[in-house]
Scaffold this motif. Structure first.
Motif: not given
Length: 367
Positions: A283-312
């Motif tokens: 219901k908040r597209p400006e937040l959803a668009s950033f969060s979805l794009v960012y999180v789904l892209f991070m799914a393709f990053v293989e790194h043990p520190d994924v909790s840090r990569y997801l922080l933004p």
């Protein structure tokens, strides 16, 4: 107009002056100082925490790396550390590079907290913006850690929040410029081009689409510096490119296929909670668009520190998305435990990720 408001009968001081941003700024600084308590006698443990020393070195050398350096790393490795945070450190280096590194982090995280509160308050993203902002200071614990040591995350998250805030205020060019600055803080800032493109199409604001070129222009300028110093426009990817995988969620599938159940369950939890949070923002597209794009892209990053990569994505996908839970009394009761666990988490992790004392001494001697 202001005088008329002040003359209204019954108007309290609290209504005339919002003390909450000041309180949040003070709390963020105090929260950071508390992380340092076990290290007061040896603050070098804070300054030595990776990747802080590497950012200090880039701030000093500006990517002109001598053949021999304190870290014994190839010159192109330092291209992994994009320009904005080192430049901010250099700007304050008159107080010492180590102190400047921490000052920038504290200033950026404090501003991010205050601006996050303003975003929540002005656009009704939370039933209790002040409380949600308090939660943001301490949660997740990885954020408490990285707004207390030398890291680019605080500046990156500040720029993301500021960019979205400006977008909501219809200041589109400034929003894209801030996203561009985010992209030269951490390369994932360029993903805001995709999230804003989706948003502009959704809102039928097509005339602003050409201005999105501002975002990658900043990154191109940073890469041009790499061309001049390393002879390689894409030097950043010579080290970091190996973390990108064609198959998503390898951080989960790899340990799961090897019977490493602890890591598999941990990464599965990260992905599920962040994706769920991003979807709850629909219901908040400006937040959803950033969060979805960012999180789904991070799914393709293989790194043990994924909790840090997801922080933004955490301010939106973990806090705004779950505001209905965070604002409940049950969460407020358990929150002190989250804070206590967070501090033990920081105090335990900091001594485990330090550059060698001899390397640090050599580094400081050259700064």
């Amino acid at each position: 107009m202001q005088e008329q408001v002040l003359e209204r009968p019954g108007l309290t001081l609290r209504e005339r002056f919002d003390y909450r941003p000041v309180a949040l700024a003070a709390l963020n600084i105090l929260a950071t100082m508390a992380v340092y308590l076990p290290f007061i006698g040896s603050m070098d443990d804070i300054y030595r925490y990776l990747d802080g020393p590497l950012y200090m070195y880039v701030a000093k050398t500006l990517y002109v790396i001598p053949a021999t350096n304190p870290f014994n790393l190839p010159a192109y490795y330092f291209a992994c550390h994009l320009a904005l945070y080192p430049l901010a450190i250099r700007a304050l280096s008159f107080v010492g590079y180590d102190h400047a590194m921490i000052l920038v982090v504290i200033a950026a995280s404090t501003l991010a907290t205050v601006l996050f509160y303003q975003l929540l308050k002005e656009f009704k993203y939370s039933v209790n913006p002040f409380w949600a902002s308090v939660v943001f200071i301490f949660f997740p614990s990885r954020w408490l850690l990285y707004h207390s040591v030398g890291a680019s995350e605080p500046m990156f998250i500040l720029l993301i929040i500021a960019s979205i805030y400006c977008y909501k205020k219809d200041r589109y060019i400034l929003a894209f410029a801030l996203a561009g600055l985010a992209s030269v803080t951490k390369i994932f800032g360029v993903l805001m081009l995709v999230s804003y493109l989706l948003l502009l199409v959704h809102e039928k604001k097509y005339r602003y689409i050409p201005y999105l070129a501002i975002i990658p222009a900043f990154l191109a300028a940073n890469f041009l510096v790499y061309q001049l110093t390393y002879g390689d426009f894409l030097a950043y990817f010579r080290w970091n490119g190996s973390f990108m995988k064609p198959v998503p969620f390898m951080n989960f599938f790899d340990p799961a296929s090897k019977g490493n159940t602890n890591n598999a369950e941990l990464f599965m939890g990260f992905y599920i909670i962040y994706i769920l949070g991003a979807l709850r923002l629909w219901k908040r597209p400006e937040l959803a668009s950033f969060s979805l794009v960012y999180v789904l892209f991070m799914a393709f990053v293989e790194h043990p520190d994924v909790s840090r990569y997801l922080l933004p994505a955490a301010p939106f996908a973990l806090i705004v998305a779950f505001d209905d839970i965070i604002s409940r009394k049950e969460f407020m009761v358990v929150f002190p435990l989250i804070v206590v666990f967070g501090y033990f988490y920081c105090w335990g992790i900091i001594p485990t990720n330090l550059i060698g004392a001899d390397t640090f001494a050599q580094l400081m001697a050259g700064l």
